[in-house]
Design a protein around this motif. Sequence first.
Motif, mmCIF file in Angstrom:
data_model
loop_
_atom_site.group_PDB
_atom_site.id
_atom_site.type_symbol
_atom_site.label_atom_id
_atom_site.label_comp_id
_atom_site.label_asym_id
_atom_site.label_seq_id
_atom_site.Cartn_x
_atom_site.Cartn_y
_atom_site.Cartn_z
ATOM 1 N N ARG A 294 -62.675 50.559 -75.181
ATOM 2 C CA ARG A 294 -62.239 51.781 -75.166
ATOM 3 C C ARG A 294 -63.088 52.239 -73.573
ATOM 4 N N GLN A 295 -64.287 51.749 -73.436
ATOM 5 C CA GLN A 295 -65.609 52.017 -72.865
ATOM 6 C C GLN A 295 -64.516 52.999 -71.560
ATOM 7 N N ALA A 296 -65.290 53.893 -70.768
ATOM 8 C CA ALA A 296 -64.349 54.389 -69.580
ATOM 9 C C ALA A 296 -64.461 53.064 -68.511
ATOM 10 N N ALA A 297 -65.758 52.850 -67.879
ATOM 11 C CA ALA A 297 -66.266 51.747 -67.029
ATOM 12 C C ALA A 297 -66.007 50.839 -67.339
ATOM 13 N N PRO A 298 -65.057 49.142 -66.428
ATOM 14 C CA PRO A 298 -64.988 48.312 -65.907
ATOM 15 C C PRO A 298 -65.976 47.572 -66.859
ATOM 16 N N GLU A 299 -67.112 48.080 -66.033
ATOM 17 C CA GLU A 299 -68.495 46.718 -66.097
ATOM 18 C C GLU A 299 -69.087 47.092 -68.055
ATOM 19 N N ALA A 300 -69.255 48.183 -68.042
ATOM 20 C CA ALA A 300 -69.265 48.762 -69.392
ATOM 21 C C ALA A 300 -67.656 47.954 -70.668
ATOM 22 N N ARG A 301 -66.921 48.554 -69.884
ATOM 23 C CA ARG A 301 -66.141 47.220 -71.499
ATOM 24 C C ARG A 301 -66.177 46.125 -70.650
ATOM 25 N N LYS A 302 -66.301 44.846 -70.049
ATOM 26 C CA LYS A 302 -66.406 44.237 -70.071
ATOM 27 C C LYS A 302 -67.961 43.605 -71.265
ATOM 28 N N VAL B 49 -62.589 30.882 -74.410
ATOM 29 C CA VAL B 49 -62.274 32.481 -74.618
ATOM 30 C C VAL B 49 -61.205 32.224 -73.653
ATOM 31 N N ILE B 50 -60.170 33.687 -73.869
ATOM 32 C CA ILE B 50 -59.165 34.383 -72.831
ATOM 33 C C ILE B 50 -60.319 35.791 -72.966
ATOM 34 N N GLY B 51 -60.590 36.483 -71.790
ATOM 35 C CA GLY B 51 -61.375 37.764 -70.963
ATOM 36 C C GLY B 51 -60.300 38.546 -71.686
ATOM 37 N N GLY B 52 -60.346 40.218 -71.125
ATOM 38 C CA GLY B 52 -59.659 41.304 -71.272
ATOM 39 C C GLY B 52 -58.708 41.081 -69.854
ATOM 40 N N PRO B 53 -58.397 42.404 -69.681
ATOM 41 C CA PRO B 53 -58.201 42.714 -68.383
ATOM 42 C C PRO B 53 -58.761 42.724 -67.661
ATOM 43 N N ASP B 54 -60.346 43.196 -67.465
ATOM 44 C CA ASP B 54 -61.136 43.168 -66.629
ATOM 45 C C ASP B 54 -62.014 42.427 -66.069
ATOM 46 N N GLY B 55 -62.004 41.281 -67.117
ATOM 47 C CA GLY B 55 -62.114 39.741 -66.999
ATOM 48 C C GLY B 55 -63.307 40.070 -68.050
ATOM 49 N N LEU B 56 -64.117 38.684 -67.564
ATOM 50 C CA LEU B 56 -65.681 38.694 -68.440
ATOM 51 C C LEU B 56 -66.988 38.560 -67.443
ATOM 52 N N ASP B 57 -67.654 39.207 -68.459
ATOM 53 C CA ASP B 57 -69.093 39.884 -68.211
ATOM 54 C C ASP B 57 -69.568 38.700 -67.755
ATOM 55 N N GLN B 58 -70.806 38.688 -66.513
ATOM 56 C CA GLN B 58 -71.262 37.773 -65.474
ATOM 57 C C GLN B 58 -71.838 37.030 -66.932
#
Length: 158
Positions: free
Chosen positions: A48-56, A104-113
Amino acid sequence: MRLLLAAVGRMKAGPEAELAERYRDRALKAGRPLGFRSLDITVIDESRQAAPEARKAEEAAAIRRARSGRLLLLDERGRTMGSEDFAHLIGSWKDGGENAATIVIGGPDGLDQTLRAEADLVLSFGAMTWPHQLVRILALEQLYRAVTILSGHPYHRP
């Protein structure tokens, strides 16, 4: 070898969930005689983080906690592989003494690098973006197909 499907996000009840469970059950039954002890599904809550990178990053941390053994990420930018090659890869991990593998299946924002960098394999089901529910079905079907290929069952016809 234990197989684990870790998926970010919940799957809604309905025909898609029923089909996913059907392939999970088939893969488990066909895989046990080959030494695949289990096929578990772990649901990772979407961040539920605000920024996509933080969510990933938050989702990656949860994936790391759930992970066991080899790490295979599903991502549209990954490598493509035929079903027979996938089966032989999973089989080689098992025969090589691996205790587990996590897909692993990532979330809507994709997977962290950073998680991508840790993966043993980043695999793609094609360049198109697929809905989460369909990816879960595809992953479970390919695991079922893999164990049938390894067992010589006629389900897979090249």
